[in-house]
Design an enzyme around this catalytic site. Structure first.
Site, PDB file in Angstrom:
ATOM      1  N   ASP A   1      21.521   7.224  38.342  1.00 29.28           N
ATOM      2  CA  ASP A   1      21.624   8.372  39.257  1.00 29.28           C
ATOM      3  C   ASP A   1      21.421   7.943  40.720  1.00 29.28           C
ATOM      4  O   ASP A   1      21.788   8.678  41.633  1.00 29.28           O
ATOM      5  CB  ASP A   1      20.580   9.441  38.900  1.00 29.28           C
ATOM      6  CG  ASP A   1      20.667   9.860  37.437  1.00 29.28           C
ATOM      7  OD1 ASP A   1      21.723   9.654  36.830  1.00 29.28           O
ATOM      8  OD2 ASP A   1      19.676  10.393  36.916  1.00 29.28           O
TER       9      ASP A   1
ATOM     10  N   GLY B   1       9.834   9.327  38.618  1.00 28.18           N
ATOM     11  CA  GLY B   1       9.052  10.188  37.726  1.00 28.18           C
ATOM     12  C   GLY B   1       8.222   9.363  36.753  1.00 28.18           C
ATOM     13  O   GLY B   1       7.010   9.574  36.613  1.00 28.18           O
TER      14      GLY B   1
HETATM   15  O1  F6P Z   1      18.877   9.825  34.381  1.00 25.91           O
HETATM   16  C1  F6P Z   1      19.890   9.118  33.757  1.00 25.91           C
HETATM   17  C2  F6P Z   1      20.773  10.029  32.955  1.00 25.91           C
HETATM   18  O2  F6P Z   1      21.823   9.250  32.415  1.00 25.91           O
HETATM   19  C3  F6P Z   1      21.317  11.233  33.712  1.00 25.91           C
HETATM   20  O3  F6P Z   1      22.386  10.892  34.563  1.00 25.91           O
HETATM   21  C4  F6P Z   1      21.678  12.138  32.567  1.00 25.91           C
HETATM   22  O4  F6P Z   1      21.659  13.482  32.953  1.00 25.91           O
HETATM   23  C5  F6P Z   1      20.571  11.884  31.581  1.00 25.91           C
HETATM   24  O5  F6P Z   1      20.059  10.602  31.865  1.00 25.91           O
HETATM   25  C6  F6P Z   1      21.003  11.952  30.143  1.00 25.91           C
HETATM   26  O6  F6P Z   1      19.893  11.787  29.330  1.00 25.91           O
HETATM   27  P1  F6P Z   1      19.957  11.533  27.774  1.00 25.91           P
HETATM   28  O7  F6P Z   1      19.978  10.041  27.565  1.00 25.91           O
HETATM   29  O8  F6P Z   1      18.690  12.122  27.269  1.00 25.91           O
HETATM   30  O9  F6P Z   1      21.174  12.184  27.222  1.00 25.91           O
END
Ligand code: F6P
Length: 362
Positions: free
Chosen positions: A143, A119
């Site tokens: 992920d 993305g």
């Molecule tokens: O994409 C990486 C990730 O750690 C996901 O697994 C998770 O849903 C998201 O980012 C969490 O994002 P944030 O750092 O905004 O809480």
């Protein structure tokens, strides 16, 4: 072909272990081999879109230290906000394309190396096209859902952390004869949960890609009891929906994110007549920190070096990938065509999980 003299490097999206290894590899290849100047751009594209510009000129001496071992990103990162419709503090919405272009011109950048997910790469590639700057992406994300590459930097370390958590949870589950639930990250992809369940000897694994029933979960626990098991381990991915298709999320000022499916399942199991005594562990951002494992560092270094080579060959809008234990580069158009790489319900690891008797859905 424009000769490259000055390259920017930035990290974008959620952080993970191994990012500093990638940056270090880029610096070494760019400076030792190609004699390029390298600017580290702070906080993803924000460092180029806002004034004053936020950047660091980087040299080999900046990496005489422990960077190979440090989690996070020395350049900072962001995982929110759309630069084409950016919400300004006064509530107005601004397209930052022109600001990004001016930022690149001010720094004299000929190319940009973007360490991010698919993305982020798509967004920055569009910004770079507007700025006349070449761009190569390096995949990273716990992920592991970036298409085409077998491995995204950060996944191996996160997996290690999840498996260690399950190892610790198993002993307390056994001591107290409990059903223990571990909720791991992964957004809409279940790779982290699936790998953790297999490596950690779980009994149940729920991932967003495979439909399950609550009854299936309870039946598995009952069968285990009948066979004499006095405790059980469940791994769930944060993106699993309730049976009626509801995502379990938290809403905050900076957006909505998955969190809490494990708690939802725990509360339901607690209502069952059996004394499952369920408990839940939400691993959260622990999965994104810590010392990168060797597997992440090897891929980080290989991709960092190869990204420079790809730029030196004159290519742009490519993502470097790790495939069959080797580096390669694919056009971003191909990456977009394939799309985010979720777990395929008929893949060998789902079959492995089933073969081990893990309940993974219907
Ligand atoms: O994409 C990486 C990730 O750690 C996901 O697994 C998770 O849903 C998201 O980012 C969490 O994002 P944030 O750092 O905004 O809480």
């Amino acid at each position: 072909m424009t000769e490259i003299k000055r390259v920017g490097v930035l990290t974008s999206g959620g952080d993970c272990a191994g990012l500093n290894s990638v940056i270090r590899a880029v610096i070494h290849r760019a400076i030792w081999t190609y004699k390029w100047e390298v600017y580290g751009i702070m906080d993803s594209t924000e460092g180029l879109c806002f004034r004053p510009l936020r950047f660091k000129k980087l040299g080999i001496s900046d990496f005489y230290g422990p960077y190979e071992r440090i989690g996070g990103t020395m350049l900072g990162t962001i995982n929110r906000g759309n630069p084409f419709a950016y919400k300004m503090p006064d509530g107005s919405v601004k397209d930052l394309t022109g600001d990004f272009k001016e930022g690149c011109e001010e720094l004299g950048l000929d190319a940009l190396i973007v360490i991010g997910g698919d993305g982020s790469m798509a967004i920055v590639s569009k910004l770079c096209a507007g700025a006349g700057v070449k761009m190569v992406g390096i995949p990273k994300t716990i992920d592991n859902d970036t298409p085409i590459t077998d491995h995204s930097v950060g996944f191996a370390t996160a997996r290690e952390i999840c498996v260690e958590a399950l190892d610790r949870i198993q002993t307390t589950a056994a001591s107290h004869h409990r059903v223990m639930i571990l909720e791991v990250m992964g957004r809409d992809a279940g790779h982290l949960a699936l790998h953790t369940a297999i490596a950690g000897g779980a009994d149940i694994c729920l991932i967003p890609e495979v439909p399950y029933t609550y009854e299936g979960v309870v039946n598995k626990l009952r069968r285990m009891r009948e066979q004499g098991a006095d405790h059980a381990l469940i791994v769930v991915s944060e993106g699993v929906k309730t049976e009626d298709g509801q995502a379990v999320t938290v809403k905050t000022k900076d957006g909505e994110r998955y969190s809490g499916f494990g708690t939802y399942l725990c509360n339901r199991l607690a209502e069952e007549p059996e004394n499952f005594s369920p408990r839940v562990t939400l691993l959260g951002h622990v999965q994104r920190g810590g010392i990168p494992v060797a597997g992440d560092r090897i891929v980080a270094n290989a991709l960092g070096v190869h990204a420079c080579d790809v730029l030196a060959e004159g290519k742009t809008d490519h993502m470097v990938v790790w495939k069959n234990n080797d580096v390669d580069a694919v056009p971003l158009t191909e990456v977009a065509k394939v799309g985010t790489q979720n777990v395929k319900p008929d893949c060998s690891l789902v079959k492995t999980a089933r073969g081990l008797g893990i309940y993974i859905g219907e």
